[in-house]
Design an enzyme around this catalytic site. Structure first.
Site, PDB file in Angstrom:
ATOM      1  CB  SER A 185      -0.967  -0.080   1.234  1.00  0.00           C
ATOM      2  OG  SER A 185      -1.822   0.684   1.128  1.00  0.00           O
ATOM      3  CG  ASP A 436      -6.280  -3.326  -3.459  1.00  0.00           C
ATOM      4  OD1 ASP A 436      -7.210  -2.395  -3.069  1.00  0.00           O
ATOM      5  OD2 ASP A 436      -5.048  -3.096  -3.471  1.00  0.00           O
ATOM      6  CG  HIS A 461      -4.773  -3.244  -0.114  1.00  0.00           C
ATOM      7  ND1 HIS A 461      -4.490  -2.653  -1.000  1.00  0.00           N
ATOM      8  CD2 HIS A 461      -4.430  -2.607   1.103  1.00  0.00           C
ATOM      9  CE1 HIS A 461      -3.753  -1.373  -0.688  1.00  0.00           C
ATOM     10  NE2 HIS A 461      -3.849  -1.405   0.671  1.00  0.00           N
TER      11      HIS A 461
END
Ligand SMILES: *[C@@H]1O[C@H](CO)[C@@H](O)[C@H](O)[C@H]1NC(C)=O
Ligand SMILES: *[C@@H]1O[C@H](CO)[C@@H](O)[C@H](O)[C@H]1NC(C)=O
Ligand SMILES: *[C@@H]1O[C@H](CO)[C@@H](O)[C@H](O)[C@H]1NC(C)=O
Ligand SMILES: *[C@@H]1O[C@H](CO)[C@@H](O)[C@H](O)[C@H]1NC(C)=O
Length: 500
Positions: A185, A436, A461
């Site tokens: 991320s 995601d 994710h």
């Protein structure tokens, strides 16, 4: 000059997430992975601390790496976690470039590194990002004003990592150990940028679910919410339509003044009846985060959820009788996200708690991390056009600063990334799962022999960073195997260069 505006912590934590939700002129709440919504157990990270196999250390870090103002030399203590149980002197050092929250939370959700450390005899280091967790330059005052929080940005964070890694290697007399950086991320963005900025410190980077292209006008503004909607639509058209239709019902309740009564029938709010705006954000968050963590196995990242939670949510919606309102169906689905444990006594609808210490993201979003987002009429959310001026006004109100929407692409690039990185840069893996919604801002194509995109249709994710489980599907096992092989090849090449 920096404007000094006194702000109090309570003002900061949820403001950006909740502010825009007036149904008349709603803009979507900002959902970076780190945004503040969910999580119920405030003590969770303290428990994590005891349960992860890492030793906690603190490093005296310099406040400002880029100026020589006397204040720049202020020292703060930056936390890092270390595990040396597999390490042999001279073997690789794997560093996780921490993101916008308590580092324990990321360590607990990056079991991948513990899984692969024995094979590489690697030292594992997780470094906490400045201004998060316990790495607060001005202690509890760190967010009091722009003057205090002004040292929170990605370039300072990258410099922190470089300085800390150098010091660590020196202390271990292990200067020749190759360093590989890892991040998921925002942490993945940092890992990729770290490799580009500090190639002399890290020989390669694995950037998982890193939306480094979610800036300026590189990708369409509607990508994110279209992707969330696609996840639901591809499971069940009815499910998508119910959610899409629920917002108008919520708005109607609101205008007829009966919304609150209807809401109270459906669920137990901890602090009286929620406002309609808060209820909208609460629902919105449930759908967005569930799409993000649409993992193939039961997991507890944002919240405890079953395998393939989008499918489970849609099962709930599809099973309810046609007579029920769309809104009550949407609430029933959201309860999967907030109450899968079946232990929640009531829901914190007005104010989600901030169990992982993520609120600093609001500042980052208001300064450098400007990610334009709109909702198209195709999405299952209410249509919304991004309005930069309105956003900038809000940031001025909250922090007394104006965003710099073009800074990230100026500092790190991103436009025409394939052409640029093909000629410059090496040894980066960009891994993404198409479930995601952040994948749409990721690097999804191979750029060169050593800047590689690993894309899985069913991934979510940074699912590759989770501990391996016996239920992992083949595509996930294969993705991790490829990652290990590529990292091994970087390390082999490094030792080979060292010998010659
Ligand atoms: C390295 O050692 C110095 C001196 O003891 C210490 O201040 C510093 O924190 C150490 N570095 C790291 C990364 O722990
Ligand atoms: C959570 O689920 C349990 C079990 O179904 C239920 O008793 C409880 O009321 C739910 N909590 C809320 C806040 O709805
Ligand atoms: C965008 O926001 C500004 C400032 O709040 C406002 O004046 C303007 O009318 C908005 N533009 C649109 C197209 O809504
Ligand atoms: C990139 O190349 C690798 C082989 O090195 C391949 O496995 C992978 O599928 C390619 N990625 C894309 C998005 O085509």
């Amino acid at each position: 000059m920096m404007t000094m505006i006194p702000l109090f912590l309570s003002l900061l934590s949820l403001l950006l997430v909740t502010l825009p939700a007036t149904l008349a002129s709603h803009s979507p709440p900002i959902f970076f992975p780190g945004a503040t919504y969910p999580s119920s157990s405030l003590k969770q990270d303290d428990t994590l601390k005891k349960n992860i196999p890492f030793k906690t250390q603190f490093f005296p870090q310099i406040l400002d790496h880029f100026t020589y103002h006397p204040k720049s030399y202020i020292i703060f203590y930056q936390k890092y976690l270390i595990n040396s149980q597999f390490w042999h002197h001279g073997a690789p050092i794997f560093v996780y470039t921490g993101n916008e929250g308590n580092i324990e939370w990321f360590a607990a959700n990056t079991g991948f590194l513990l899984d692969i450390a024995p094979k590489f005899r690697a030292l594992l280091v997780f470094i906490e990002h400045r201004y998060y967790g316990e790495s607060l330059p001005f202690g509890k005052d760190s967010y009091n004003s722009a003057e205090m929080v002004g040292y929170l940005n990605s370039q300072q964070a990258l410099a922190d990592y470089a300085v800390l890694i150098r010091s660590l290697k020196q202390n271990l007399s292990s200067e020749a150990s190759p360093v590989v950086v890892f991040g998921g991320s925002y942490g993945g963005m940092l890992a990729a940028w770290f490799r580009l900025k500090y190639p002399h410190v890290a020989i390669g980077a694995l950037a998982s679910s890193a939306p480094i292209l979610h800036f300026d006008d590189i990708i369409p503004q509607t990508s994110f919410y279209d992707a969330v909607s696609q996840d639901f639509k591809s499971v069940s058209l009815n499910c998508y339509q119910v959610i899409k239709g629920s917002w108008a019902e919520l708005a109607a309740f609101s205008s007829q003044g009966q919304g609150l009564a209807e809401l109270s029938k459906n669920f137990k709010s901890c602090k009286g009846l929620p406002s309609v705006d808060a209820a909208q954000n609460w629902l919105w968050a449930a759908f967005v985060y569930t799409a993000m963590v649409n993992y193939p196995t039961e997991a507890n990242f944002m919240m405890h959820l079953p395998a393939y939670p989008v499918k489970e949510m849609c099962k709930i919606i599809d099973a309810l009788p046609p007579g029920e309102t769309k809104l009550s169906k949407a609430f029933a689905a959201a309860s999967l996200y907030y109450n899968y444990s079946q232990t929640e006594k009531c829901f914190n609808i007005e104010h989600g708690s901030d169990a992982h210490g993520l609120h600093g993201w609001d500042w980052q979003a208001c300064t450098e991390m400007v990610m334009p987002m709109s909702c198209s009429s195709e999405s299952m959310f209410t249509p919304y056009s991004y309005n930069y001026s309105a956003f900038a006004e809000e940031c001025m109100k909250m922090y007394g600063v104006t965003p710099r929407p073009h800074w990230i692409t100026t500092e790190f690039g991103g436009k025409q990334i394939e052409k640029i990185l093909k000629r410059f840069g090496s040894n980066i893996i960009f891994s993404n799962g198409m479930q995601d919604p952040w994948s749409r801002g990721g690097v999804l194509k191979n750029i060169s022999a050593s800047i590689v995109a690993l894309v899985t249709e069913e991934g979510a994710h940074h699912v590759d960073f989770r501990f391996a489980t016996k239920d992992d599907p083949n595509w996930l096992v294969e993705q991790r195997r490829q990652e290990v092989d590529i990292i091994q090849s970087w390390i082999d090449e490094y030792y080979c260069d060292l010998r010659s």
